[in-house]
Motif scaffolding. Structure first.
Motif: not given
Length: 549
Positions: A485-486, A498-501, A503-506
């Motif tokens: 995605x990135x 917003x895709x369901x991952x 937030x802290x992991x992202x």
């Protein structure tokens, strides 16, 4: 008109070699009673020559190679490409040109109108676009001759177009009843299907037969899949060349029905296509760089197993040397699995233990060290010992080291500079970890060549006791989803969450990707198979004070 589409694998700058291949294909097309044979973009020099284009002698050699072809192309027409000088005082010094030649004469010359300057392309650096486009008449056909990107600007396909003009629109308005596009279209795993739909839609839209000739083979990080095609005026596929192999197919524009013999098979799936791309890219990189043998460090893990398989399929088992370098932290399973892997592919295998070197290295360091409970320093030393051994073998035996890191590891810096990153080619550096497993399963589809335990064991660097990758990283399914995605889709942290991952992991993963740019600047060139690979197609500064939100 009977038209041969000839896709060859040129070597950049080897004009003699390339001309000989062109002449061979011309003769084959003439033997098949063809009226015209079409080659790929800049076929005389090979694509992309990059800053060789700034060398005056290189341009002169290309021109003389074109002139040498004139006498060899008789009794048939040929479309070939080469860089030529811009005769005007204004603008860039060169054109990316295409020529229609026959019987010692140049019948028509045109230049590329749309110059891609994005991702791996930088054509505006060298070339001036054509000031105008026009058709040429040949053997009863009014031909619109275009070059690669010239066909990639249709308003019905591309909603956000990069260019103000559409050469195809202009040529068909001028009465073109045959479109020829010579191309060097860089492979990524999603492009062949999209390209086929694009060309089919253009043939249908303009109700005009469409001839597409693509380059094939690997040049540095870039792979060209070939897959040249011909479509009739209704958009029906009437010819298709092999993917990742030199080939010739013939289109007869007057034939009312399709000749099935000219529809040559291509990869049946995305994973099959990626594997063929990696095999072609590895083979061409090694051979075009002047090597005939490679050496690979085996770990017992999935990455080195897949790289060994690719190397053996690309080069032949006799040209691949594998080295297993165990330490006190290496499991018994990996002794067995590496030996079995090497035996299955028939490659040379040897064991070089690293414990004594590792201990001597650590004991020579100042301060407190931890040989049996290693921290990051001691873990990196093990990787660097192994990397040094592989480079020493490469020096002694004049072979090329293939590094085995995947895209997931390279993205977040889960790799060691001057250690496991050592090598002349990073074969799977654009392959996410989850896809590495998919490739392994495809390799094993008919016979278990990669030992099954390699596919089922928890991935581990084995640099400390009981270590697994997931001690330090998110599960690869999550990591690879964020990475795609990135890096490939250009989404923001907020959009990815917003895709369901989580937030802290992202935030953690994006921070790691950003911080480890310095490692990727020093990595070996890697083969591009996704829409956005690390390397010269993704350019980020090292010294900065900005991070993704």
């Amino acid at each position: 008109m009977k038209i041969a589409i000839a896709q060859i694998n040129p070597i950049i700058g080897n004009f003699k070699h390339n001309v000989e291949k062109i002449v061979s294909m011309v003769q084959k097309a003439r033997q098949r009673s063809c009226d015209l044979v079409v080659f790929s973009e800049m076929v005389i020099s090979g694509y992309p020559p990059l800053d060789l284009l700034e060398n005056r002698q290189f341009i002169e050699d290309g021109w003389h190679a074109l002139l040498s072809l004139l006498s060899a192309v008789d009794g048939i027409g040929a479309v070939v490409g080469v860089a030529t000088r811009n005769p005007n005082d204004l603008g860039k010094p060169l054109h990316n040109s295409a020529f229609l030649i026959e019987n010692g004469r140049i019948l028509h010359q045109t230049s590329k109108t749309l110059l891609p300057t994005y991702d791996v392309f930088d054509e505006s650096r060298y070339f001036e676009p054509a000031s105008a486009v026009q058709c040429t008449d040949y053997k009863g056909k009014r031909i619109g001759l275009t070059i690669c990107e010239d066909a990639w600007n249709d308003k019905d396909v591309f909603k956000n177009r990069l260019y103000r003009i559409d050469p195809l629109e202009k040529l068909t308005a001028e009465g073109a009843d045959l479109i020829v596009n010579i191309s060097a279209s860089v492979y990524d795993m999603h492009k062949p299907a999209f390209r086929k739909r694009l060309l089919q839609s253009l043939a249908q839209k303009y109700r005009t037969p469409f001839i597409y000739a693509n380059q094939v083979g690997g040049n540095d990080s870039l792979i060209f899949d070939g897959s040249s095609m011909g479509f009739d005026a209704a958009g029906g596929l009437c010819a298709q060349a092999l993917d990742f192999e030199e080939d010739m197919v013939v289109v007869d524009t007057e034939r009312p029905s399709v000749d099935d013999s000219q529809i040559h098979p291509v990869s049946p799936s995305t994973i099959a296509s990626v594997l063929k791309a990696l095999i072609a890219g590895t083979r061409d990189y090694v051979r075009k760089c002047g090597f005939d043998r490679v050496v690979i460090g085996l770990s017992g893990g999935i990455d080195s197993a897949v790289v060994l398989a690719i190397a053996a399929m690309a080069l032949g088992k006799e040209r691949v040397k594998s080295v297993f370098m165990p330490s006190r932290f290496t499991s018994k399973d990996n002794y067995e699995d590496t030996r079995l892997l090497a035996d299955h592919f028939g490659v040379h295998y040897e064991i070089i233990p690293i414990d004594a070197i590792y201990e001597a290295f650590v004991r020579a360091l100042p301060g407190e060290t931890h040989i049996d409970a290693p921290g990051i320093t001691e873990q990196n030393i093990q990787a660097r010992v192994r990397g040094s051994i592989l480079m020493a073998i490469a020096n002694a035996e004049n072979c090329l080291v293939l590094s085995t890191g995947n895209k997931s590891e390279l993205a977040v810096g889960y790799c060691t500079l001057y250690g496991d990153m050592n090598g002349g080619l990073a074969v799977i550096s654009d392959v996410p970890k989850t896809m590495v497993y998919e490739i392994a399963r495809w390799i094993n589809r008919e016979e278990t060549l990669i030992p099954q335990r390699i596919l089922t064991k928890a991935p581990s660097a084995e640099l400390r006791p009981d270590q697994t990758d997931q001690d330090d990283l998110p599960p690869y399914e999550i990591l690879d989803g964020i990475l795609r995605a990135y890096v490939e889709e250009g989404k923001s942290a907020e959009e990815i969450a917003a895709l369901g991952f989580d937030t802290d992991t992202v935030t953690d993963v994006l921070g790691r990707i950003d911080r480890n740019e310095y490692k990727r600047y020093q990595a070996a060139p890697g083969l591009k198979v996704t829409s956005k690979a690390f390397g010269f197609g993704r350019r980020f500064p090292l010294a900065k004070r900005w991070a993704p939100a």
